[in-house]
Design a protein around this motif. Structure first.
Motif, PDB file in Angstrom:
ATOM      1  N   LEU A 145      79.392  13.744   1.546  1.00 30.63           N
ATOM      2  CA  LEU A 145      78.318  13.385   1.370  1.00 30.63           C
ATOM      3  C   LEU A 145      78.132  12.590  -0.005  1.00 30.63           C
ATOM      4  CD1 LEU A 145      75.967  16.327   2.257  1.00 30.63           C
ATOM      5  CD2 LEU A 145      76.341  14.210   3.561  1.00 30.63           C
ATOM      6  N   THR A 146      77.362  11.548   0.087  1.00 25.03           N
ATOM      7  CA  THR A 146      76.968  10.950  -1.324  1.00 25.03           C
ATOM      8  C   THR A 146      75.644  11.343  -1.745  1.00 25.03           C
ATOM      9  OG1 THR A 146      76.069   9.002  -0.024  1.00 25.03           O
ATOM     10  CG2 THR A 146      78.343   8.897  -0.963  1.00 25.03           C
ATOM     11  N   VAL A 147      75.400  11.966  -2.699  1.00 25.29           N
ATOM     12  CA  VAL A 147      74.177  12.724  -3.010  1.00 25.29           C
ATOM     13  C   VAL A 147      73.475  11.970  -4.304  1.00 25.29           C
ATOM     14  CG1 VAL A 147      74.614  14.801  -1.936  1.00 25.29           C
ATOM     15  CG2 VAL A 147      75.267  14.749  -4.363  1.00 25.29           C
ATOM     16  N   GLY A 148      74.278  11.454  -5.036  1.00 25.20           N
ATOM     17  CA  GLY A 148      73.659  10.544  -6.188  1.00 25.20           C
ATOM     18  C   GLY A 148      72.202  10.127  -6.298  1.00 25.20           C
ATOM     19  N   CYS A 149      71.783   9.768  -4.976  1.00 25.18           N
ATOM     20  CA  CYS A 149      70.563   9.013  -5.067  1.00 25.18           C
ATOM     21  C   CYS A 149      69.488  10.227  -5.182  1.00 25.18           C
ATOM     22  CB  CYS A 149      70.293   8.423  -3.838  1.00 25.18           C
ATOM     23  SG  CYS A 149      70.470   9.254  -2.356  1.00 25.18           S
ATOM     24  N   ALA A 150      69.926  11.693  -4.840  1.00 23.75           N
ATOM     25  CA  ALA A 150      68.978  12.688  -4.882  1.00 23.75           C
ATOM     26  C   ALA A 150      68.556  12.983  -6.269  1.00 23.75           C
ATOM     27  CB  ALA A 150      69.631  13.921  -4.288  1.00 23.75           C
ATOM     28  N   GLN A 151      69.322  12.237  -7.104  1.00 24.25           N
ATOM     29  CA  GLN A 151      68.934  12.211  -8.906  1.00 24.25           C
ATOM     30  C   GLN A 151      67.288  12.154  -8.848  1.00 24.25           C
ATOM     31  OE1 GLN A 151      71.382  10.912 -11.895  1.00 24.25           O
ATOM     32  NE2 GLN A 151      72.612  10.196 -10.124  1.00 24.25           N
ATOM     33  N   CYS A 152      66.949  10.917  -8.073  1.00 21.31           N
ATOM     34  CA  CYS A 152      65.643  10.360  -8.097  1.00 21.31           C
ATOM     35  C   CYS A 152      64.608  10.920  -7.057  1.00 21.31           C
ATOM     36  CB  CYS A 152      65.613   8.889  -8.376  1.00 21.31           C
ATOM     37  SG  CYS A 152      66.964   8.299  -9.721  1.00 21.31           S
ATOM     38  N   HIS A 153      65.322  11.108  -5.967  1.00 19.50           N
ATOM     39  CA  HIS A 153      64.255  11.363  -4.644  1.00 19.50           C
ATOM     40  C   HIS A 153      65.207  12.011  -3.792  1.00 19.50           C
ATOM     41  CE1 HIS A 153      66.576   7.701  -4.017  1.00 19.50           C
ATOM     42  NE2 HIS A 153      66.867   8.033  -2.771  1.00 19.50           N
ATOM     43  N   ASP A 154      64.422  12.867  -2.973  1.00 18.29           N
ATOM     44  CA  ASP A 154      65.024  13.558  -1.579  1.00 18.29           C
ATOM     45  C   ASP A 154      65.941  12.508  -0.966  1.00 18.29           C
ATOM     46  OD1 ASP A 154      63.754  15.883  -2.495  1.00 18.29           O
ATOM     47  OD2 ASP A 154      62.358  15.912  -0.807  1.00 18.29           O
ATOM     48  N   HIS A 155      67.062  13.161  -0.552  1.00 15.87           N
ATOM     49  CA  HIS A 155      68.120  12.467   0.184  1.00 15.87           C
ATOM     50  C   HIS A 155      67.573  11.648   1.225  1.00 15.87           C
ATOM     51  CE1 HIS A 155      72.382  11.331   1.504  1.00 15.87           C
ATOM     52  NE2 HIS A 155      72.413  11.155   0.577  1.00 15.87           N
ATOM     53  N   LYS A 156      67.601  10.712   1.715  1.00 14.09           N
ATOM     54  CA  LYS A 156      66.797  10.017   2.719  1.00 14.09           C
ATOM     55  C   LYS A 156      67.330  10.197   4.201  1.00 14.09           C
ATOM     56  CE  LYS A 156      65.417   5.337   4.622  1.00 14.09           C
ATOM     57  NZ  LYS A 156      65.454   4.000   4.194  1.00 14.09           N
ATOM     58  N   TYR A 157      68.584  10.549   4.430  1.00 15.01           N
ATOM     59  CA  TYR A 157      69.308  10.605   5.834  1.00 15.01           C
ATOM     60  C   TYR A 157      69.698  12.069   5.920  1.00 15.01           C
ATOM     61  CZ  TYR A 157      68.789   5.627   6.357  1.00 15.01           C
ATOM     62  OH  TYR A 157      68.434   4.455   6.269  1.00 15.01           O
ATOM     63  N   PRO A 159      69.733  16.343   4.426  1.00 14.51           N
ATOM     64  CA  PRO A 159      68.906  17.412   3.970  1.00 14.51           C
ATOM     65  C   PRO A 159      69.181  17.769   2.409  1.00 14.51           C
ATOM     66  CG  PRO A 159      70.060  18.538   5.620  1.00 14.51           C
ATOM     67  CD  PRO A 159      70.679  17.124   5.525  1.00 14.51           C
ATOM     68  N   ILE A 160      69.295  16.759   1.460  1.00  9.95           N
ATOM     69  CA  ILE A 160      69.610  17.098   0.146  1.00  9.95           C
ATOM     70  C   ILE A 160      68.560  16.767  -0.718  1.00  9.95           C
ATOM     71  CG2 ILE A 160      71.402  16.715  -1.783  1.00  9.95           C
ATOM     72  CD1 ILE A 160      72.731  17.640   0.784  1.00  9.95           C
ATOM     73  N   PRO A 161      67.681  17.821  -1.004  1.00  7.51           N
ATOM     74  CA  PRO A 161      66.471  17.481  -1.955  1.00  7.51           C
ATOM     75  C   PRO A 161      66.720  17.287  -3.298  1.00  7.51           C
ATOM     76  CG  PRO A 161      66.399  19.631  -1.134  1.00  7.51           C
ATOM     77  CD  PRO A 161      67.578  19.131  -0.501  1.00  7.51           C
ATOM     78  N   THR A 162      66.108  16.738  -4.142  1.00 11.84           N
ATOM     79  CA  THR A 162      66.481  16.712  -5.583  1.00 11.84           C
ATOM     80  C   THR A 162      66.662  17.905  -6.303  1.00 11.84           C
ATOM     81  OG1 THR A 162      65.066  14.772  -5.481  1.00 11.84           O
ATOM     82  CG2 THR A 162      65.258  15.601  -7.609  1.00 11.84           C
ATOM     83  N   LYS A 163      65.700  18.973  -5.763  1.00 15.54           N
ATOM     84  CA  LYS A 163      65.881  20.545  -6.414  1.00 15.54           C
ATOM     85  C   LYS A 163      67.326  20.726  -6.154  1.00 15.54           C
ATOM     86  CE  LYS A 163      64.757  24.114  -4.080  1.00 15.54           C
ATOM     87  NZ  LYS A 163      63.768  24.997  -3.581  1.00 15.54           N
ATOM     88  N   ASP A 164      68.150  20.506  -4.921  1.00 17.83           N
ATOM     89  CA  ASP A 164      69.330  21.217  -4.807  1.00 17.83           C
ATOM     90  C   ASP A 164      70.008  20.248  -5.659  1.00 17.83           C
ATOM     91  OD1 ASP A 164      68.313  22.678  -2.789  1.00 17.83           O
ATOM     92  OD2 ASP A 164      69.339  21.730  -1.120  1.00 17.83           O
ATOM     93  N   TYR A 165      70.128  18.985  -5.768  1.00 22.79           N
ATOM     94  CA  TYR A 165      71.071  18.156  -6.706  1.00 22.79           C
ATOM     95  C   TYR A 165      70.837  18.845  -8.234  1.00 22.79           C
ATOM     96  CZ  TYR A 165      72.941  14.534  -9.382  1.00 22.79           C
ATOM     97  OH  TYR A 165      73.701  13.813 -10.141  1.00 22.79           O
ATOM     98  N   TYR A 166      69.703  18.861  -8.532  1.00 24.05           N
ATOM     99  CA  TYR A 166      69.874  19.564  -9.854  1.00 24.05           C
ATOM    100  C   TYR A 166      70.174  20.857 -10.164  1.00 24.05           C
ATOM    101  CZ  TYR A 166      67.942  15.071 -11.600  1.00 24.05           C
ATOM    102  OH  TYR A 166      67.988  13.772 -11.938  1.00 24.05           O
ATOM    103  N   SER A 167      70.247  21.603  -8.979  1.00 26.14           N
ATOM    104  CA  SER A 167      70.678  23.049  -9.075  1.00 26.14           C
ATOM    105  C   SER A 167      72.101  23.074  -9.266  1.00 26.14           C
ATOM    106  CB  SER A 167      70.417  23.839  -7.779  1.00 26.14           C
ATOM    107  OG  SER A 167      68.919  24.050  -7.588  1.00 26.14           O
ATOM    108  N   LEU A 168      72.674  21.836  -8.478  1.00 22.06           N
ATOM    109  CA  LEU A 168      74.236  22.027  -8.691  1.00 22.06           C
ATOM    110  C   LEU A 168      74.809  21.283  -9.831  1.00 22.06           C
ATOM    111  CD1 LEU A 168      76.969  22.195  -7.359  1.00 22.06           C
ATOM    112  CD2 LEU A 168      76.615  19.982  -6.113  1.00 22.06           C
ATOM    113  N   LEU A 169      73.738  20.544 -10.241  1.00 22.05           N
ATOM    114  CA  LEU A 169      74.067  19.858 -11.695  1.00 22.05           C
ATOM    115  C   LEU A 169      74.008  20.751 -12.971  1.00 22.05           C
ATOM    116  CD1 LEU A 169      74.447  17.453 -13.530  1.00 22.05           C
ATOM    117  CD2 LEU A 169      71.923  17.260 -13.682  1.00 22.05           C
ATOM    118  N   GLY A 170      73.163  21.763 -12.799  1.00 23.47           N
ATOM    119  CA  GLY A 170      73.080  23.073 -13.496  1.00 23.47           C
ATOM    120  C   GLY A 170      74.220  23.957 -13.573  1.00 23.47           C
ATOM    121  N   VAL A 171      74.849  24.239 -12.820  1.00 24.47           N
ATOM    122  CA  VAL A 171      76.062  24.904 -12.485  1.00 24.47           C
ATOM    123  C   VAL A 171      77.033  24.072 -13.330  1.00 24.47           C
ATOM    124  CG1 VAL A 171      78.267  25.465 -11.071  1.00 24.47           C
ATOM    125  CG2 VAL A 171      75.658  25.815 -10.327  1.00 24.47           C
ATOM    126  N   PHE A 172      77.394  22.679 -13.181  1.00 28.81           N
ATOM    127  CA  PHE A 172      78.341  21.893 -13.904  1.00 28.81           C
ATOM    128  C   PHE A 172      77.915  21.922 -15.529  1.00 28.81           C
ATOM    129  CE2 PHE A 172      79.276  20.223  -9.696  1.00 28.81           C
ATOM    130  CZ  PHE A 172      80.535  20.346  -9.875  1.00 28.81           C
TER     131      PHE A 172
END
Length: 177
Positions: A145-157, A159-172
């Motif tokens: 999956l490409t999830v880069g757009c979830a930095q700014c908004h919930d993934h359109k197609y 189920p990758i919400p912005t919250k999940d993106y930043y949760s994963l970013l927090g791990v890194f």
């Protein structure tokens, strides 16, 4: 649409598995081998060749965005230990490492109990300039999956919400490099 002749068959198999043409003596040995296991012997030989891991490991390294260094306009800047990850990937393919272990080693080899030969797999996490890029390459490679757009908004197609993106970013972000 008949079957391929034996010369064509060994050439196709050899090019597919190791990326090199067969040696003339390998072709002749296969053509002259009338045993029912002749082709099986060719495949076993090719799968045990170090060239097998070199060929197929390269495809994985392309996904991982692997490079030996940073290429500049006037000077190349080699990454000091990049070869360790490259060699680990080739070795993993040549040893037929189970895929689940191959993935775990690249995500968290330092957390695995028997990790002595797996730590170089963490080189996957060293790729990229920042943690956003690590999230991007990890999700592309391991989730497809490409999830880069979830930095700014919930993934359109998906189920990758912005919250999940930043949760994963927090791990890194909380991990040491």
């Amino acid at each position: 649409n008949g079957l391929a002749d034996r010369r064509t068959l060994i050439r196709r198999a050899t090019l597919d598995l190791i990326g090199l043409p067969p040696a003339p003596e390998e072709v002749e040995a296969f053509v002259n081998d009338s045993s029912p296991r002749a082709f099986e012997k060719v495949i076993d030989r090719l799968l045990s060749s170090p060239h097998y891991g070199e060929r197929w490991g390269r495809h994985w390294q392309d996904l991982a965005r692997y490079a030996d260094g940073e290429v500049g306009v006037t000077v190349d800047t080699p990454f000091r230990n990049a070869f360790r990850y490259r060699d680990w990937v080739v070795d993993a393919f040549n040893k037929d490492m189970p895929y689940n272990l191959f993935v775990k080693a690249q995500i968290a080899a330092d957390q695995l109990p028997e990790n002595a030969g797996l730590l170089a797999g963490l080189g996957f996490q060293a790729i990229g300039e920042d943690n956003h890029e690590r999230v991007d390459v990890s999700t592309r490679v391991f989730l497809g999956l490409t999830v880069g757009c979830a930095q700014c908004h919930d993934h359109k197609y998906d189920p990758i919400p912005t919250k999940d993106y930043y949760s994963l970013l927090g791990v890194f972000t909380s991990s040491k490099k």
